[in-house]
Design a protein around this motif. Structure first.
Motif, PDB file in Angstrom:
ATOM      1  N   PRO A 132      10.623 -39.675  14.665  1.00 29.34           N
ATOM      2  CA  PRO A 132      10.964 -41.098  14.423  1.00 29.34           C
ATOM      3  C   PRO A 132      12.336 -41.471  14.978  1.00 29.34           C
ATOM      4  O   PRO A 132      12.541 -42.609  15.443  1.00 29.34           O
ATOM      5  CB  PRO A 132      10.910 -41.218  12.911  1.00 29.34           C
ATOM      6  CG  PRO A 132      10.024 -40.099  12.466  1.00 29.34           C
ATOM      7  CD  PRO A 132      10.242 -38.973  13.442  1.00 29.34           C
ATOM      8  N   VAL A 133      13.306 -40.579  14.954  1.00 29.41           N
ATOM      9  CA  VAL A 133      14.655 -40.889  15.443  1.00 29.41           C
ATOM     10  C   VAL A 133      14.625 -41.155  16.955  1.00 29.41           C
ATOM     11  O   VAL A 133      15.190 -42.118  17.459  1.00 29.41           O
ATOM     12  CB  VAL A 133      15.623 -39.742  15.104  1.00 29.41           C
ATOM     13  CG1 VAL A 133      17.001 -40.023  15.719  1.00 29.41           C
ATOM     14  CG2 VAL A 133      15.737 -39.569  13.597  1.00 29.41           C
ATOM     15  N   VAL A 134      13.943 -40.255  17.690  1.00 29.49           N
ATOM     16  CA  VAL A 134      13.854 -40.422  19.137  1.00 29.49           C
ATOM     17  C   VAL A 134      13.100 -41.696  19.478  1.00 29.49           C
ATOM     18  O   VAL A 134      13.487 -42.468  20.389  1.00 29.49           O
ATOM     19  CB  VAL A 134      13.173 -39.197  19.774  1.00 29.49           C
ATOM     20  CG1 VAL A 134      12.979 -39.425  21.271  1.00 29.49           C
ATOM     21  CG2 VAL A 134      14.008 -37.941  19.525  1.00 29.49           C
ATOM     22  N   ALA A 135      12.013 -41.952  18.756  1.00 29.33           N
ATOM     23  CA  ALA A 135      11.242 -43.177  19.012  1.00 29.33           C
ATOM     24  C   ALA A 135      12.088 -44.416  18.761  1.00 29.33           C
ATOM     25  O   ALA A 135      12.028 -45.410  19.500  1.00 29.33           O
ATOM     26  CB  ALA A 135       9.989 -43.192  18.124  1.00 29.33           C
ATOM     27  N   GLY A 136      12.920 -44.369  17.700  1.00 27.32           N
ATOM     28  CA  GLY A 136      13.793 -45.505  17.410  1.00 27.32           C
ATOM     29  C   GLY A 136      14.820 -45.728  18.503  1.00 27.32           C
ATOM     30  O   GLY A 136      15.102 -46.869  18.891  1.00 27.32           O
ATOM     31  N   LEU A 137      15.396 -44.636  19.010  1.00 29.40           N
ATOM     32  CA  LEU A 137      16.381 -44.759  20.087  1.00 29.40           C
ATOM     33  C   LEU A 137      15.758 -45.329  21.348  1.00 29.40           C
ATOM     34  O   LEU A 137      16.349 -46.183  22.032  1.00 29.40           O
ATOM     35  CB  LEU A 137      17.007 -43.390  20.376  1.00 29.40           C
ATOM     36  CG  LEU A 137      17.923 -42.828  19.280  1.00 29.40           C
ATOM     37  CD1 LEU A 137      18.387 -41.426  19.654  1.00 29.40           C
ATOM     38  CD2 LEU A 137      19.129 -43.739  19.075  1.00 29.40           C
ATOM     39  N   ILE A 138      14.555 -44.858  21.679  1.00 32.59           N
ATOM     40  CA  ILE A 138      13.876 -45.371  22.877  1.00 32.59           C
ATOM     41  C   ILE A 138      13.572 -46.861  22.722  1.00 32.59           C
ATOM     42  O   ILE A 138      13.787 -47.680  23.635  1.00 32.59           O
ATOM     43  CB  ILE A 138      12.594 -44.565  23.144  1.00 32.59           C
ATOM     44  CG1 ILE A 138      12.957 -43.117  23.503  1.00 32.59           C
ATOM     45  CG2 ILE A 138      11.789 -45.208  24.268  1.00 32.59           C
ATOM     46  CD1 ILE A 138      11.742 -42.219  23.662  1.00 32.59           C
ATOM     47  N   GLY A 139      13.091 -47.234  21.567  1.00 30.91           N
ATOM     48  CA  GLY A 139      12.785 -48.645  21.332  1.00 30.91           C
ATOM     49  C   GLY A 139      14.026 -49.524  21.399  1.00 30.91           C
ATOM     50  O   GLY A 139      14.001 -50.628  21.973  1.00 30.91           O
ATOM     51  N   ALA A 140      15.133 -49.048  20.809  1.00 33.55           N
ATOM     52  CA  ALA A 140      16.376 -49.830  20.850  1.00 33.55           C
ATOM     53  C   ALA A 140      16.888 -49.983  22.274  1.00 33.55           C
ATOM     54  O   ALA A 140      17.372 -51.049  22.671  1.00 33.55           O
ATOM     55  CB  ALA A 140      17.429 -49.153  19.969  1.00 33.55           C
ATOM     56  N   THR A 141      16.775 -48.884  23.064  1.00 32.16           N
ATOM     57  CA  THR A 141      17.224 -48.956  24.458  1.00 32.16           C
ATOM     58  C   THR A 141      16.416 -49.971  25.252  1.00 32.16           C
ATOM     59  O   THR A 141      16.962 -50.779  26.029  1.00 32.16           O
ATOM     60  CB  THR A 141      17.110 -47.575  25.112  1.00 32.16           C
ATOM     61  OG1 THR A 141      17.888 -46.619  24.366  1.00 32.16           O
ATOM     62  CG2 THR A 141      17.615 -47.621  26.549  1.00 32.16           C
ATOM     63  N   VAL A 142      15.100 -49.925  25.086  1.00 34.72           N
ATOM     64  CA  VAL A 142      14.238 -50.874  25.788  1.00 34.72           C
ATOM     65  C   VAL A 142      14.574 -52.306  25.379  1.00 34.72           C
ATOM     66  O   VAL A 142      14.631 -53.233  26.210  1.00 34.72           O
ATOM     67  CB  VAL A 142      12.759 -50.556  25.521  1.00 34.72           C
ATOM     68  CG1 VAL A 142      11.857 -51.655  26.101  1.00 34.72           C
ATOM     69  CG2 VAL A 142      12.392 -49.198  26.113  1.00 34.72           C
ATOM     70  N   LEU A 143      14.833 -52.521  24.082  1.00 33.24           N
ATOM     71  CA  LEU A 143      15.157 -53.867  23.596  1.00 33.24           C
ATOM     72  C   LEU A 143      16.474 -54.371  24.195  1.00 33.24           C
ATOM     73  O   LEU A 143      16.579 -55.519  24.642  1.00 33.24           O
ATOM     74  CB  LEU A 143      15.232 -53.852  22.072  1.00 33.24           C
ATOM     75  CG  LEU A 143      15.560 -55.204  21.405  1.00 33.24           C
ATOM     76  CD1 LEU A 143      14.475 -56.223  21.734  1.00 33.24           C
ATOM     77  CD2 LEU A 143      15.709 -55.026  19.894  1.00 33.24           C
ATOM     78  N   VAL A 144      17.501 -53.512  24.239  1.00 32.04           N
ATOM     79  CA  VAL A 144      18.803 -53.907  24.791  1.00 32.04           C
ATOM     80  C   VAL A 144      18.687 -54.244  26.272  1.00 32.04           C
ATOM     81  O   VAL A 144      19.244 -55.243  26.763  1.00 32.04           O
ATOM     82  CB  VAL A 144      19.843 -52.791  24.555  1.00 32.04           C
ATOM     83  CG1 VAL A 144      21.122 -53.079  25.338  1.00 32.04           C
ATOM     84  CG2 VAL A 144      20.161 -52.665  23.071  1.00 32.04           C
ATOM     85  N   VAL A 145      17.955 -53.402  27.023  1.00 35.40           N
ATOM     86  CA  VAL A 145      17.781 -53.656  28.453  1.00 35.40           C
ATOM     87  C   VAL A 145      17.048 -54.966  28.680  1.00 35.40           C
ATOM     88  O   VAL A 145      17.411 -55.776  29.558  1.00 35.40           O
ATOM     89  CB  VAL A 145      17.039 -52.478  29.114  1.00 35.40           C
ATOM     90  CG1 VAL A 145      16.672 -52.832  30.557  1.00 35.40           C
ATOM     91  CG2 VAL A 145      17.898 -51.216  29.083  1.00 35.40           C
ATOM     92  N   SER A 146      16.006 -55.213  27.890  1.00 30.57           N
ATOM     93  CA  SER A 146      15.230 -56.448  28.050  1.00 30.57           C
ATOM     94  C   SER A 146      16.099 -57.679  27.779  1.00 30.57           C
ATOM     95  O   SER A 146      16.067 -58.669  28.524  1.00 30.57           O
ATOM     96  CB  SER A 146      14.022 -56.439  27.109  1.00 30.57           C
ATOM     97  OG  SER A 146      13.193 -55.323  27.375  1.00 30.57           O
ATOM     98  N   ILE A 147      16.905 -57.629  26.721  1.00 32.00           N
ATOM     99  CA  ILE A 147      17.779 -58.770  26.394  1.00 32.00           C
ATOM    100  C   ILE A 147      18.817 -58.978  27.485  1.00 32.00           C
ATOM    101  O   ILE A 147      19.112 -60.107  27.887  1.00 32.00           O
ATOM    102  CB  ILE A 147      18.442 -58.548  25.018  1.00 32.00           C
ATOM    103  CG1 ILE A 147      17.383 -58.571  23.907  1.00 32.00           C
ATOM    104  CG2 ILE A 147      19.501 -59.609  24.762  1.00 32.00           C
ATOM    105  CD1 ILE A 147      17.930 -58.268  22.535  1.00 32.00           C
ATOM    106  N   SER A 148      19.399 -57.883  27.999  1.00 29.72           N
ATOM    107  CA  SER A 148      20.418 -58.002  29.049  1.00 29.72           C
ATOM    108  C   SER A 148      19.852 -58.641  30.303  1.00 29.72           C
ATOM    109  O   SER A 148      20.474 -59.516  30.919  1.00 29.72           O
ATOM    110  CB  SER A 148      20.998 -56.621  29.366  1.00 29.72           C
ATOM    111  OG  SER A 148      21.588 -56.039  28.225  1.00 29.72           O
ATOM    112  N   VAL A 149      18.682 -58.191  30.716  1.00 25.06           N
ATOM    113  CA  VAL A 149      18.049 -58.763  31.908  1.00 25.06           C
ATOM    114  C   VAL A 149      17.749 -60.247  31.695  1.00 25.06           C
ATOM    115  O   VAL A 149      17.972 -61.091  32.587  1.00 25.06           O
ATOM    116  CB  VAL A 149      16.767 -57.982  32.255  1.00 25.06           C
ATOM    117  CG1 VAL A 149      15.993 -58.687  33.359  1.00 25.06           C
ATOM    118  CG2 VAL A 149      17.112 -56.560  32.678  1.00 25.06           C
ATOM    119  N   THR A 150      17.259 -60.598  30.512  1.00 26.45           N
ATOM    120  CA  THR A 150      16.943 -62.006  30.222  1.00 26.45           C
ATOM    121  C   THR A 150      18.190 -62.877  30.289  1.00 26.45           C
ATOM    122  O   THR A 150      18.191 -63.963  30.874  1.00 26.45           O
ATOM    123  CB  THR A 150      16.285 -62.121  28.841  1.00 26.45           C
ATOM    124  OG1 THR A 150      15.110 -61.298  28.804  1.00 26.45           O
ATOM    125  CG2 THR A 150      15.898 -63.573  28.561  1.00 26.45           C
TER     126      THR A 150
END
Length: 418
Positions: free
Chosen positions: A4-22
């Motif tokens: 769960p920790v690794v999955a949470g980190l991956i999800g947070a990274t994807v979310l941050v990248v998506s917001i930055s690009v937007t």
């Protein structure tokens, strides 16, 4: 089998990248939209001695090329010629940043009175209404010959373009006593809109400069030519202070018919007359002097009837306050920007410590400036109170302040052209 920790980190990274690009994409689109709204009403192409500086397929961006100079101040050739074109004129505001936020407190300045005045202007020179210095005539009855300016006017019907060629000037007066010469250049403005101001290059040490520079203004219908006036301002470059104003030439196009071909004109250069300038609005300021504390309080109250400076028909004005001792600037401050208004209310005060014995030599200059986020800020108008005041109202206002200590004296003043 991912924890769960690794999955949470991956999800947070994807979310941050998506917001930055937007956010990045949105910012780029917003800036592009702002630039489209800032497109000038007409464009121009500059030609230097027959060489086209700009391609005919101009983009929406304003093109500004500046002369590169060596240590001696001599203009150098750039890759496409030496051109100096300013989309907005500003003698004092070149690289000033935007004023501070709206919640800033009033400013208090301590004037650096003990300064070196070795480079102060000679007594036979005075500040002109345009803020430059010119030599005074030896006697009131003398007629000063300022020379002649030769130029041509043409019109390109297929492209709806006004073509103005500044050819040469003859018989300019000596503005540099050391070299017994001048470093002339010319600023040209199309009145009454004053949307574009263009400059020729500076020619060093000559009284008979040959410019041979062509400016092509696009998007001007032929039917509107009769309402336009060409304003040529002849100046001499000065490295260590403001440029000297030699004179001006006003040419109403109502008396010029370029429909049959190029019209060549020669006009006498006349002394600049501040009374001929178009109204630049009014500014209300208040001054009061405390003789015990030896302190001058300057309050910028409000302005009214300012000219339209933006394509929206409004302006973003602020006021820059310069204090001079003699002819040397010793302090400067500015108010906050008032967005989208031609009648701004500032109500900002500035306090300066000025000894009583220096008061007769103090001048306070107010510059009303239109703030522009994408291009160079433009001076709307100016007002001088004090020793170098050029209007009867300014002289009277300063006299009342000096004769009525501790009493705030507020007056309206018409702004003059910079």
């Amino acid at each position: 089998d991912v924890s769960p920790v690794v999955a949470g980190l991956i999800g947070a990274t994807v979310l941050v990248v998506s917001i930055s690009v937007t956010v990045f994409v949105w910012t780029c689109c917003h800036q592009q939209a702002e630039k489209k709204h800032k497109t000038p009403p007409y464009k121009f192409i500059h030609m230097l001695k027959g060489i086209s500086i700009y391609p005919e397929t101009l983009s929406n961006k304003k093109k500004i090329n500046r002369i590169r100079r060596d240590k001696n101040g001599t203009p150098k050739e750039t890759a496409r010629g030496n051109l100096l074109v300013d989309a907005a004129e500003s003698g004092l505001i070149g690289s000033d940043k935007a004023p501070d936020g709206p919640n800033a407190a009033p400013h208090v300045d301590q004037l650096p009175i003990k300064v070196d005045y070795g480079d102060e202007l000679s007594p036979d020179q005075s500040l002109t209404p345009g803020g430059s210095k010119t030599s005074s005539p030896s006697s009131p009855g003398d007629d000063i010959m300022l020379g002649e300016l030769t130029f041509s006017v043409d019109y390109n019907f297929p492209k709806k373009a006004l073509v103005v060629t500044i050819q040469e000037a003859h018989g300019l007066p000596v503005m540099d006593e050391h070299t017994q010469s001048s470093d002339p250049y010319i600023k040209m403005t199309i009145l009454p809109d004053k949307r574009h101001r263009v400059k020729t290059r500076v020619l060093r040490k000559t009284l008979d400069p040959v410019f041979d520079e062509t400016f092509t203004f696009y998007g001007i219908p032929y039917s509107q030519l009769q309402d336009l006036v060409l304003h040529f301002l002849v100046l001499s470059f000065d490295r260590f202070s403001r440029d000297d104003v030699i004179g001006e030439v006003m040419v109403p196009l109502a008396g010029v018919d370029p429909s049959t071909g190029k019209v060549q004109l020669t006009r006498e250069i006349l002394k600049r007359n501040i009374q001929k300038c178009i109204s630049r609005g009014e500014l209300q300021v208040s001054l009061s002097y405390q003789p015990v504390a030896q302190r001058m309080t300057v309050v910028v109250l409000k302005a009214r009837h300012l000219p339209k400076m933006d394509i929206t028909g409004l302006s973003d004005p602020y006021v820059k306050v310069n204090v001079y001792y003699g002819r040397k600037r010793i302090a400067k401050k500015k108010t906050h920007v008032k967005k989208c208004t031609l009648n701004p209310v500032f109500n900002e005060s500035f306090i300066y410590d000025i000894p009583v014995d220096l008061l007769p030599d103090i001048s306070i200059e107010f510059l009303v400036i239109d703030f522009d986020r994408t291009t160079k800020n433009e001076v709307v108008g100016r007002l001088i109170l004090g020793a170098h005041s050029v209007t009867a109202g300014g002289v009277e206002h300063w006299r009342e302040v000096c004769e009525n200590p501790r009493k705030p004296v507020a007056k309206w003043h018409s702004l003059s052209e910079y």
